[in-house]
Write a protein that holds these residues in place. Structure first.
Motif, PDB file in Angstrom:
ATOM      1  N   VAL A   5       0.882  -1.165   0.000  1.00  0.00           N
ATOM      2  CA  VAL A   5       0.000   0.000   0.000  1.00  0.00           C
ATOM      3  C   VAL A   5       0.920   1.216   0.000  1.00  0.00           C
ATOM      4  CG1 VAL A   5      -1.744   1.272   1.286  1.00  0.00           C
ATOM      5  CG2 VAL A   5      -1.796  -1.225   1.249  1.00  0.00           C
ATOM      6  N   THR A   6       0.781   2.057  -0.990  1.00  0.00           N
ATOM      7  CA  THR A   6       1.683   3.207  -1.099  1.00  0.00           C
ATOM      8  C   THR A   6       0.958   4.495  -0.749  1.00  0.00           C
ATOM      9  OG1 THR A   6       1.216   3.518  -3.440  1.00  0.00           O
ATOM     10  CG2 THR A   6       3.057   2.089  -2.895  1.00  0.00           C
ATOM     11  N   ASP A   7       1.743   5.443  -0.306  1.00  0.00           N
ATOM     12  CA  ASP A   7       1.248   6.791  -0.078  1.00  0.00           C
ATOM     13  C   ASP A   7       2.191   7.738  -0.832  1.00  0.00           C
ATOM     14  OD1 ASP A   7       3.573   6.955   1.437  1.00  0.00           O
ATOM     15  OD2 ASP A   7       2.546   7.041   3.353  1.00  0.00           O
ATOM     16  N   ALA A   8       1.903   9.015  -0.804  1.00  0.00           N
ATOM     17  CA  ALA A   8       2.705   9.976  -1.567  1.00  0.00           C
ATOM     18  C   ALA A   8       4.161   9.977  -1.127  1.00  0.00           C
ATOM     19  CB  ALA A   8       2.108  11.381  -1.436  1.00  0.00           C
ATOM     20  N   ASP A   9       4.415   9.805   0.171  1.00  0.00           N
ATOM     21  CA  ASP A   9       5.790   9.833   0.657  1.00  0.00           C
ATOM     22  C   ASP A   9       6.556   8.565   0.279  1.00  0.00           C
ATOM     23  OD1 ASP A   9       5.599  12.364   1.977  1.00  0.00           O
ATOM     24  OD2 ASP A   9       4.487  11.369   3.590  1.00  0.00           O
ATOM     25  N   GLY A  10       5.895   7.414   0.306  1.00  0.00           N
ATOM     26  CA  GLY A  10       6.564   6.151   0.051  1.00  0.00           C
ATOM     27  C   GLY A  10       6.531   5.675  -1.388  1.00  0.00           C
ATOM     28  N   ALA A  11       5.721   6.288  -2.230  1.00  0.00           N
ATOM     29  CA  ALA A  11       5.582   5.831  -3.621  1.00  0.00           C
ATOM     30  C   ALA A  11       6.917   5.764  -4.367  1.00  0.00           C
ATOM     31  CB  ALA A  11       4.579   6.705  -4.370  1.00  0.00           C
ATOM     32  N   PRO A  12       7.819   6.747  -4.214  1.00  0.00           N
ATOM     33  CA  PRO A  12       9.094   6.641  -4.935  1.00  0.00           C
ATOM     34  C   PRO A  12       9.895   5.385  -4.574  1.00  0.00           C
ATOM     35  CG  PRO A  12       8.764   8.897  -4.201  1.00  0.00           C
ATOM     36  CD  PRO A  12       7.690   8.061  -3.559  1.00  0.00           C
ATOM     37  N   PHE A  13       9.830   4.931  -3.319  1.00  0.00           N
ATOM     38  CA  PHE A  13      10.530   3.711  -2.927  1.00  0.00           C
ATOM     39  C   PHE A  13      10.112   2.558  -3.837  1.00  0.00           C
ATOM     40  CE2 PHE A  13      10.636  -0.324  -0.676  1.00  0.00           C
ATOM     41  CZ  PHE A  13      11.947  -0.373  -0.227  1.00  0.00           C
ATOM     42  N   TRP A  14       8.794   2.412  -4.028  1.00  0.00           N
ATOM     43  CA  TRP A  14       8.274   1.303  -4.837  1.00  0.00           C
ATOM     44  C   TRP A  14       8.530   1.512  -6.322  1.00  0.00           C
ATOM     45  CZ3 TRP A  14       7.779  -2.803  -2.188  1.00  0.00           C
ATOM     46  CH2 TRP A  14       7.465  -2.707  -0.837  1.00  0.00           C
ATOM     47  N   GLN A  15       8.541   2.762  -6.781  1.00  0.00           N
ATOM     48  CA  GLN A  15       8.859   3.037  -8.187  1.00  0.00           C
ATOM     49  C   GLN A  15      10.302   2.638  -8.499  1.00  0.00           C
ATOM     50  OE1 GLN A  15       7.809   7.173  -8.290  1.00  0.00           O
ATOM     51  NE2 GLN A  15       5.633   6.755  -8.606  1.00  0.00           N
TER      52      GLN A  15
END
Length: 138
Positions: A5-15
């Motif tokens: 589950v991603t949020d705006a702060d963590g999305a780059p990690f998953w990208q």
């Protein structure tokens, strides 16, 4: 299999992980790395952020072997390990994952008796970009 589950702060990690890059958020002002990702630096209170690539090498800081009852998607693979990895090039950063025999291997692919606090590990990625860990010296 569960997906993150991603949020705006963590999305780059998953990208970055989808491209097989392990990166951690860092303050663009004071340089302090931080994880989990968040909007403000806990050291200098800056909102300036950058994502730094790390080597993906670390050591097992802690681990657990969960046993049923578990979420249905995981119960078939029990018992399996969940490890906490302290990154070599960012020692205050600790990531949670699974120690496996090779990228994409089942969560229970490594015998629990192979787990040791302090064991050196290296990140690998599944086909879907999920970070996993393998022993540096199997």
């Amino acid at each position: 299999m569960l997906t993150p589950v991603t949020d705006a702060d963590g999305a780059p990690f998953w990208q970055y992980a989808a491209h097989r890059e392990l990166r951690v958020q860092a303050c663009a002002d004071c340089g302090e790395p931080r994880f989990p990702p968040r909007p403000c630096c806990p050291h200098c209170q800056s909102f300036a952020t950058e994502w730094r690539q790390v080597t993906g090498r670390g050591r097992i800081w802690s681990y657990v072997i969960p046993h049923p009852p578990l979420l249905p998607d995981y119960a078939e693979q029990a018992p399996y390990n969940v490890i906490v990895v302290e990154l070599t090039d960012a020692p205050r950063i600790r990531l949670v994952g699974n120690l496996v025999t090779e990228a994409g291997a089942p969560l229970n692919s490594l015998s629990p008796d192979r787990l040791r606090i302090g064991a050196r590990v290296q990140v690998v990625f599944t086909d879907t970009g999920l970070p996993q860990w393998i022993l540096e010296r199997p």
